[in-house]
Design a protein around this motif. Structure first.
Motif, mmCIF file in Angstrom:
data_model
loop_
_atom_site.group_PDB
_atom_site.id
_atom_site.type_symbol
_atom_site.label_atom_id
_atom_site.label_comp_id
_atom_site.label_asym_id
_atom_site.label_seq_id
_atom_site.Cartn_x
_atom_site.Cartn_y
_atom_site.Cartn_z
ATOM 1 N N VAL A 54 0.478 2.906 -6.029
ATOM 2 C CA VAL A 54 0.430 2.030 -7.339
ATOM 3 C C VAL A 54 0.318 3.109 -8.337
ATOM 4 O O VAL A 54 -0.595 3.871 -8.507
ATOM 5 N N GLY A 55 1.276 3.007 -9.313
ATOM 6 C CA GLY A 55 1.251 3.807 -10.486
ATOM 7 C C GLY A 55 2.227 5.189 -10.105
ATOM 8 O O GLY A 55 3.005 5.370 -9.290
ATOM 9 N N LEU A 56 1.995 6.380 -10.830
ATOM 10 C CA LEU A 56 2.810 7.461 -10.846
ATOM 11 C C LEU A 56 2.481 8.160 -9.683
ATOM 12 O O LEU A 56 1.300 8.312 -9.323
ATOM 13 N N LEU A 57 3.506 8.951 -9.378
ATOM 14 C CA LEU A 57 3.380 9.956 -8.210
ATOM 15 C C LEU A 57 2.658 11.158 -8.749
ATOM 16 O O LEU A 57 2.749 11.733 -9.784
ATOM 17 N N LYS A 58 1.429 11.777 -8.031
ATOM 18 C CA LYS A 58 0.842 12.611 -8.707
ATOM 19 C C LYS A 58 1.171 13.861 -7.748
ATOM 20 O O LYS A 58 1.885 14.210 -6.723
ATOM 21 N N PRO A 59 0.952 15.199 -8.571
ATOM 22 C CA PRO A 59 1.330 16.162 -7.989
ATOM 23 C C PRO A 59 0.648 16.492 -6.597
ATOM 24 O O PRO A 59 -0.482 16.305 -6.076
ATOM 25 N N GLY A 60 1.328 17.171 -5.556
ATOM 26 C CA GLY A 60 1.016 17.520 -4.244
ATOM 27 C C GLY A 60 1.147 16.369 -3.382
ATOM 28 O O GLY A 60 0.766 16.367 -2.333
ATOM 29 N N PHE A 61 1.861 15.359 -3.594
ATOM 30 C CA PHE A 61 2.260 14.057 -3.009
ATOM 31 C C PHE A 61 3.487 13.928 -3.068
ATOM 32 O O PHE A 61 4.298 14.342 -3.747
ATOM 33 N N TYR A 62 4.181 13.297 -1.968
ATOM 34 C CA TYR A 62 5.536 12.535 -1.874
ATOM 35 C C TYR A 62 5.343 11.100 -1.463
ATOM 36 O O TYR A 62 4.604 10.756 -1.016
ATOM 37 N N ARG A 63 6.387 10.472 -1.877
ATOM 38 C CA ARG A 63 6.409 8.917 -1.841
ATOM 39 C C ARG A 63 7.392 8.508 -0.716
ATOM 40 O O ARG A 63 8.449 8.979 -0.585
ATOM 41 N N VAL A 64 6.842 7.807 0.172
ATOM 42 C CA VAL A 64 7.593 7.159 1.345
ATOM 43 C C VAL A 64 8.013 5.797 1.186
ATOM 44 O O VAL A 64 6.737 4.908 1.365
ATOM 45 N N PRO A 65 9.290 5.346 1.542
ATOM 46 C CA PRO A 65 9.450 3.685 1.434
ATOM 47 C C PRO A 65 9.127 3.156 2.704
ATOM 48 O O PRO A 65 9.233 3.917 3.678
ATOM 49 N N SER A 66 8.813 2.129 2.572
ATOM 50 C CA SER A 66 8.806 1.105 3.774
ATOM 51 C C SER A 66 9.994 1.058 4.606
ATOM 52 O O SER A 66 10.396 1.023 5.683
ATOM 53 N N VAL A 67 11.227 0.704 3.838
ATOM 54 C CA VAL A 67 12.559 0.639 4.300
ATOM 55 C C VAL A 67 13.328 1.803 3.889
ATOM 56 O O VAL A 67 13.655 1.775 2.520
ATOM 57 N N PRO A 68 13.674 2.610 4.734
ATOM 58 C CA PRO A 68 14.597 3.806 4.129
ATOM 59 C C PRO A 68 16.021 3.482 3.589
ATOM 60 O O PRO A 68 16.553 2.264 4.097
ATOM 61 N N ALA A 69 16.471 4.295 2.728
ATOM 62 C CA ALA A 69 17.861 3.827 2.284
ATOM 63 C C ALA A 69 18.923 3.956 3.053
ATOM 64 O O ALA A 69 18.823 4.566 4.328
ATOM 65 N N LYS A 70 19.819 3.209 3.166
ATOM 66 C CA LYS A 70 21.104 2.869 3.958
ATOM 67 C C LYS A 70 22.070 3.228 2.794
ATOM 68 O O LYS A 70 22.231 3.396 2.017
ATOM 69 N N ALA A 71 23.295 2.973 3.742
ATOM 70 C CA ALA A 71 24.582 3.254 3.083
ATOM 71 C C ALA A 71 24.965 2.314 1.981
ATOM 72 O O ALA A 71 24.941 1.050 2.432
ATOM 73 N N GLY A 72 25.039 2.658 0.697
ATOM 74 C CA GLY A 72 25.210 1.560 -0.182
ATOM 75 C C GLY A 72 23.973 0.830 -0.634
ATOM 76 O O GLY A 72 23.886 0.087 -1.696
ATOM 77 N N GLU A 73 22.768 1.153 -0.279
ATOM 78 C CA GLU A 73 21.438 0.383 -0.481
ATOM 79 C C GLU A 73 20.401 1.483 -0.922
ATOM 80 O O GLU A 73 20.522 2.502 -0.130
ATOM 81 N N ARG A 74 19.567 1.196 -1.788
ATOM 82 C CA ARG A 74 18.369 2.050 -2.272
ATOM 83 C C ARG A 74 17.231 1.886 -1.192
ATOM 84 O O ARG A 74 17.200 0.652 -0.555
ATOM 85 N N ALA A 75 16.479 2.706 -1.102
ATOM 86 C CA ALA A 75 15.128 2.558 -0.475
ATOM 87 C C ALA A 75 14.370 1.296 -0.886
ATOM 88 O O ALA A 75 14.407 0.980 -2.124
#
Length: 211
Positions: free
Chosen positions: A92-113
């Motif tokens: 929730v909110g902006l990504l903080k330094p030292g972290f990376y954000r992982v989607p529940s559904v990864p991106a596919k061809a022609g579709e965003r995560a």
């Protein structure tokens, strides 16, 4: 936009709806009036506003007035959605330094995560942040620590306009409780100034803060 219209920079301005200019009826109408005075055509697609039509100002005022209304139901729905994400441990909110954000559904061809998204500690930056704490604890100034972090290339908060770490950036990093195992959300809320239409943060009521 004000500056560009004032200089007659554009012939046509397209918006999805009038609220994309301002959620303030007076400012919105004044902006479109300026455009018309400078010879630009304005179209707000969703509101059926087109300054080429003779009744454009009546339509615009109606749309702008609606956009300026306080939508309590929408606000509650957004707030409830954020609380559900928070309870699920999602980002929730902006990504903080030292972290990376992982989607529940990864991106596919022609579709965003797709989300919900979850923040994970980036092991690449973990020792850098730890050393920043140790340097401050040893008495090094925030300015020098900022220069060091800039050299290391530690990414700042996601909406930062500059990669350079300032004194205040370092102080904010050190004060973030998430690096010490405790996290809070909604510590402050944005309140609107009626005279300017701008929002400024103020401290939230303790019972409204999520921990």
């Amino acid at each position: 936009v004000w500056e560009g219209l004032g200089r007659g920079k554009w012939d046509l301005v397209l918006a999805v709806e009038a609220s994309r200019f301002y959620r303030d009826d007076v400012w919105c109408v004044d902006l479109v009036r300026l455009a018309v005075d400078r010879g630009a055509r304005v179209i707000c697609i969703g509101d059926f506003v087109d300054t080429a039509d003779p009744d454009w100002e009546d339509r615009l005022k109606e749309a702008a007035r609606f956009a300026a209304m306080s939508n309590r139901h929408c606000s509650m729905r957004v707030k409830r959605g954020h609380e559900e994400l928070w309870d699920a441990g999602a980002a929730v909110g902006l990504l903080k330094p030292g972290f990376y954000r992982v989607p529940s559904v990864p991106a596919k061809a022609g579709e965003r995560a797709k989300g919900p998204f979850y923040d994970q500690v980036d092991l690449k930056w973990q020792p850098i942040i730890k050393e920043a704490y140790e340097r401050i604890a040893a008495g090094e100034s925030p300015r020098l620590v900022g220069l060091w972090l800039t050299e290391q290339g530690l990414p700042k908060v996601a909406n930062s306009k500059s990669p350079v770490w300032s004194d205040d950036n370092v102080k904010a990093l050190i004060r973030r409780t998430v690096y010490r195992g405790a996290e809070s959300y909604r510590d402050s809320i944005a309140t609107k100034e009626l005279t300017t239409g701008k929002h400024s943060p103020k401290e939230n009521a303790p019972e409204e803060v999520l921990y």
